[in-house]
Write an enzyme that holds these catalytic residues in place. Structure first.
Site, short mmCIF file in Angstrom:
data_model
loop_
_atom_site.label_atom_id
_atom_site.label_comp_id
_atom_site.label_asym_id
_atom_site.label_seq_id
_atom_site.Cartn_x
_atom_site.Cartn_y
_atom_site.Cartn_z
N GLY A 230 36.26 50.97 44.70
CA GLY A 230 36.16 49.51 44.84
C GLY A 230 37.48 48.88 45.23
O GLY A 230 38.39 49.55 45.70
N HIS B 5 38.83 51.22 53.50
CA HIS B 5 37.46 51.56 53.10
C HIS B 5 36.47 51.13 54.19
O HIS B 5 35.51 51.85 54.49
CB HIS B 5 37.07 50.83 51.81
N GLY C 87 39.30 59.28 53.47
CA GLY C 87 40.47 58.87 54.26
C GLY C 87 41.52 59.96 54.29
O GLY C 87 41.77 60.63 53.29
N LYS D 185 44.43 59.23 54.35
CA LYS D 185 45.46 58.64 53.49
C LYS D 185 45.67 59.50 52.23
O LYS D 185 46.78 59.73 51.80
CB LYS D 185 45.03 57.22 53.12
N SER E 151 46.16 50.17 50.45
CA SER E 151 45.79 50.83 49.21
C SER E 151 45.38 49.74 48.22
O SER E 151 45.99 48.66 48.21
CB SER E 151 46.99 51.60 48.66
N ARG F 296 46.07 49.74 45.32
CA ARG F 296 47.19 49.57 44.38
C ARG F 296 48.33 48.72 44.97
O ARG F 296 49.27 48.40 44.25
CB ARG F 296 47.73 50.94 43.96
P1 AMP Z 1 39.77 54.87 46.71
O1 AMP Z 1 38.90 53.66 46.53
O2 AMP Z 1 41.23 54.57 46.64
O3 AMP Z 1 39.34 56.02 45.84
O4 AMP Z 1 39.54 55.35 48.21
C1 AMP Z 1 38.26 55.64 48.69
C2 AMP Z 1 38.38 56.29 50.03
O5 AMP Z 1 39.04 55.41 50.93
C3 AMP Z 1 39.23 57.58 49.99
O6 AMP Z 1 38.61 58.57 50.80
C4 AMP Z 1 40.53 57.13 50.55
O7 AMP Z 1 41.27 58.17 51.18
C5 AMP Z 1 40.09 56.10 51.57
N1 AMP Z 1 41.20 55.19 51.89
C6 AMP Z 1 41.97 54.50 51.03
N2 AMP Z 1 42.94 53.82 51.69
C7 AMP Z 1 42.77 54.10 52.99
C8 AMP Z 1 43.47 53.72 54.19
N3 AMP Z 1 44.52 52.90 54.16
N4 AMP Z 1 43.02 54.20 55.36
C9 AMP Z 1 41.95 55.04 55.41
N5 AMP Z 1 41.26 55.44 54.32
C10 AMP Z 1 41.67 54.98 53.13
#
Ligand code: AMP
Length: 287
Positions: free
Chosen positions: A44, A50, A161, A163, A199, A201
């Protein structure tokens, strides 16, 4: 039935997938068996990173499911589980705008019904270095939740991602080792206008810290600009100089099995830098 369905329980998720499958089959004049499903797992606080994953899923599949779950088992005891940003309403609005079909937003009890569960560990060579060195229980928590979500949703394609490079490579290994027939799609890093990788964060960064954090994309650009050199040490020195006095948890070139490499071609330049209390990850995948 064209509307997005929000499921909070496993039962509702199952019903939602089945309702969407029959709706899409009629709408697209396909058999239900040939309907394809794309899945994007998230925690989220959705941003354009995302969004790019969800868009790709919508492009490539008949049904697109997004999960929104702040997974407690991937957080260490002193990490930010309680203060991790939660923005469910705006997340739903974004998924709806994009045209996703289903959001799965369970609570922890839905996903972890019993205290004493079967657990999985990542490969020793990949799960306990880099991020895994600083967060030793992290990847076990990630694969535990991703496997549950894969089994509940049974997607054809799942979107991650680049990332989170180490996470992506470990999930690819998990599907290979456990014979899971899901295509894992690694998508490019999306950056903010100033170059900082998006991010959830980043909201923890003060304006001053954000300014300092911009050294990270500068170091990445430096590597990108000089990637054709044979002198890997000069690349690393250049990146260190750009990062200056920032605290570096790790920064080096790795191959796709996450072994250190001297070969720039085909490597991933991975780094994690602390700015204030925030650990910022970034990387560059080199062809
Ligand atoms: P998270 O919500 O942080 O667990 O991320 C969910 C998905 O989004 C994961 O596969 C991450 O690698 C991807 N993601 C997060 N930030 C980015 C970004 N800046 N560019 C591409 N994908 C991202």
């Amino acid at each position: 039935m064209n509307d997005i369905i929000i499921a909070h329980t496993k039962r509702d998720l199952k019903d939602a997938i089945s309702a969407k499958r029959s709706y899409k089959a009629t709408q697209r004049n396909k058999s239900e068996d040939s309907i394809t499903l794309g899945f994007t797992p998230t925690m989220g606080a959705l941003h354009a990173g995302h969004k790019s994953l969800i868009e790709q899923s919508i492009k490539e599949n008949d049904i697109s499911v997004v999960s929104i779950f702040v997974n407690p088992t991937q957080f260490g005891p002193n990490e930010d589980l309680d203060k991790y940003p939660r923005t469910l309403e705006s997340d739903i609005a974004m998924c709806k705008d994009l045209g996703a079909d289903i959001i799965f937003a369970p609570d922890s009890k839905q996903m972890y019904e019993e205290e004493d569960e079967i657990t999985l560990n990542p490969p020793k060579s990949m799960g306990y270095i880099l991020e895994g060195y600083y967060r030793p229980t992290h990847f076990a928590g990630v694969i535990r939740i991703v496997l549950k979500l894969f089994n509940l949703i049974k997607p054809h394609n799942a979107y991650f991602g680049k990332k989170d490079a180490q996470q992506l490579l470990i999930i690819q290994k998990m599907t290979k080792h456990l014979c899971i027939d899901i295509n894992i799609r690694g998508m490019p890093i999306i950056r903010d206008k100033d170059g900082l990788a998006l991010s959830s964060r980043n909201v923890y960064l003060s304006a001053k810290d954000r300014e300092l954090a911009l050294r990270i994309p500068r170091a990445i650009s430096f590597i990108d600009m000089h990637k054709n050199t044979k002198d890997i040490e000069s690349l690393k020195r250049g990146a260190y100089e750009i990062l200056g006095n920032l605290e570096i948890d790790y920064m080096d070139f790795y191959n796709r099995s996450l072994q250190l490499t001297q070969e720039i071609k085909g490597s991933i330049f991975l780094l994690c830098v602390r700015v204030g209390k925030v650990r910022l990850l970034d990387n560059l995948w080199l062809d």
